[in-house]
Design an enzyme around this catalytic site. Sequence first.
Site, PDB file in Angstrom:
ATOM      1  N   ARG A  64      -2.099  52.028  50.779  1.00 52.77           N
ATOM      2  CA  ARG A  64      -0.730  51.503  50.827  1.00 52.77           C
ATOM      3  C   ARG A  64       0.008  51.715  49.514  1.00 52.77           C
ATOM      4  NH1 ARG A  64      -4.029  48.591  54.086  1.00 52.77           N
ATOM      5  NH2 ARG A  64      -4.722  47.312  52.355  1.00 52.77           N
ATOM      6  N   GLU A 101     -14.573  42.402  46.099  1.00 51.63           N
ATOM      7  CA  GLU A 101     -14.985  41.068  46.547  1.00 51.63           C
ATOM      8  C   GLU A 101     -16.312  41.153  47.303  1.00 51.63           C
ATOM      9  OE1 GLU A 101     -13.092  37.259  48.951  1.00 51.63           O
ATOM     10  OE2 GLU A 101     -11.909  39.072  48.705  1.00 51.63           O
TER      11      GLU A 101
END
Length: 181
Positions: A64, A101
């Site tokens: 993106r 993460e």
Amino acid sequence: MTATVQSELISAIRSIPDYPKPGVMFRDITTLLGNPKAFGRAIDELVHPYAGTKVDKIAGIEARGFILGGAIAHQLSAGFVPIRKKGKLPHDTVRIAYSLEYGVDEMEMHRDAIQPGEKVILVDDLIATGGTAEGAVKLLKQMGADIVAACFIIDLPELGGRRKLEGLGVNVRTLIEFAGH
């Protein structure tokens, strides 16, 4: 930026609960990208502080960040540099490992994409834990970039990514915040 603009951007983003795992609220900007008014407003707001200043390159993080970064590069008359996952670029690259993460990954850019001292703005859609953006900042600094700012549409402040980049001496610009993950 006005509260009206922030409200417009927030309403253009789709929230998807329990994606990619239970307990996570995924903030999907594809609805913002598909809304010409909201997309234009987001690009204008990201560009505004840097209009009229010298920016050599916009570095966009896959994927993106490519969409946003290309539009910002056009508006600022700057070049565009893709920062991609390992193995996706066809020429001589430089690479860095970074923490996610959910694990560790690597990103890379072409070795000749940035010249030492060039003024660069890093762009992606969202900053959460900051692992990917931190890796991109370190990669750009390794190449000698003068990082003007890191820009994101969305900040998830509870996850600490913004603080991580600011700790590296990077000015961070975000347009909106969401609580939680």
